[in-house]
Design a protein around this motif. Sequence first.
Motif, short mmCIF file in Angstrom:
data_model
loop_
_atom_site.label_atom_id
_atom_site.label_comp_id
_atom_site.label_asym_id
_atom_site.label_seq_id
_atom_site.Cartn_x
_atom_site.Cartn_y
_atom_site.Cartn_z
N PHE A 145 92.43 -63.11 72.38
CA PHE A 145 91.62 -62.06 71.77
C PHE A 145 91.56 -60.85 72.70
CE2 PHE A 145 90.40 -66.20 70.34
CZ PHE A 145 90.36 -66.06 68.96
N LYS A 147 89.94 -56.87 73.19
CA LYS A 147 88.97 -55.85 72.80
C LYS A 147 89.51 -54.48 73.19
CE LYS A 147 84.07 -54.58 73.27
NZ LYS A 147 82.80 -54.85 74.00
N GLU A 151 88.67 -48.61 68.25
CA GLU A 151 89.31 -49.29 67.12
C GLU A 151 90.01 -48.34 66.15
OE1 GLU A 151 84.89 -49.01 65.85
OE2 GLU A 151 86.12 -49.00 67.66
N GLN A 170 94.55 -60.85 63.15
CA GLN A 170 93.51 -60.19 62.37
C GLN A 170 92.57 -59.41 63.27
OE1 GLN A 170 91.09 -63.14 60.39
NE2 GLN A 170 90.74 -64.31 62.25
N GLN A 171 91.86 -58.49 62.64
CA GLN A 171 90.78 -57.76 63.29
C GLN A 171 89.46 -58.42 62.90
OE1 GLN A 171 90.44 -53.71 61.96
NE2 GLN A 171 89.11 -53.09 63.64
N SER A 172 88.55 -58.55 63.86
CA SER A 172 87.26 -59.15 63.56
C SER A 172 86.47 -58.25 62.61
CB SER A 172 86.46 -59.37 64.84
OG SER A 172 85.14 -59.76 64.55
N SER A 173 85.94 -58.85 61.55
CA SER A 173 85.15 -58.07 60.59
C SER A 173 83.75 -57.78 61.12
CB SER A 173 85.06 -58.83 59.26
OG SER A 173 84.49 -60.11 59.45
N MET A 175 83.04 -57.67 64.68
CA MET A 175 83.18 -56.92 65.94
C MET A 175 84.52 -56.20 65.88
SD MET A 175 81.71 -59.73 68.69
CE MET A 175 82.86 -61.00 68.14
N TRP A 178 87.48 -56.08 68.40
CA TRP A 178 88.16 -57.30 68.81
C TRP A 178 89.28 -57.66 67.83
CZ3 TRP A 178 87.92 -60.04 73.23
CH2 TRP A 178 86.83 -59.82 74.08
N GLU A 180 92.47 -60.62 67.09
CA GLU A 180 93.11 -61.90 67.39
C GLU A 180 94.62 -61.70 67.39
OE1 GLU A 180 93.63 -66.47 65.68
OE2 GLU A 180 92.26 -65.06 64.68
#
Length: 217
Positions: A145, A147, A151, A170-173, A175, A178, A180
């Motif tokens: 992961f 950060k 973004e 994927q992108q964290s929905s 945060m 962040w 993956e």
Amino acid sequence: MIGIALLTSGCTQKDVNNCSCNFIGFKYYNGEKFYLGQISNDYILIGIDTNYSDLQIKDFISTTNTFAPDYQYTIYSGEGYMFKEIPIKLSTPKTCNEITKTIADLNKNTIVSYVHYTMQTDDCTNDIWEPIGNMCVNSYGSSFFIKVFDETDLSMLYQKIAETNTELVQQSSFMPKWFEIRATKNSMGDALKMANYFQESGLFEASDVAISKYPVE
């Protein structure tokens, strides 16, 4: 593609027998090195795509003389994770160099998605301190992961993904800074090595890789 896997696992493309230890015993936490423990000389972790049945996995393991023949292993699968994981005992204790060669050899098999080092641990309890075995090892999966600082500007992230031959998952929905990312056996290194590499580039705010515990005895 196999050549990339050999190079990144500490082996030369011309001589798979000439393997140097590629174990990384730390990850970054809040920008500082967090040490994960000593390498286990007895166990490795294998990741295999969930498209393969348990029977196919057992057939593969039974025909490979790398593993202890009488070892009672467990095939783990997690909801939403695309790989089954098998912590497994080696036929004999091996040095780090020998484990690095073993990883390179196993990665040449189509059924194998990744092979990782494992780390020794004295803690063999789950998250609520219940014992889960007599002996455990720690290891990690295929994802790490990252950060980003901003973004809305992902140019450096995409550049590093292309450079390392990793994959954006994927992108964290929750945060949005962040992301993956997945390391494969054809990437510049495994998930732990890549998480550290992205962090050390100075282009990102933070990195992380999940460390999991596996009972082996």
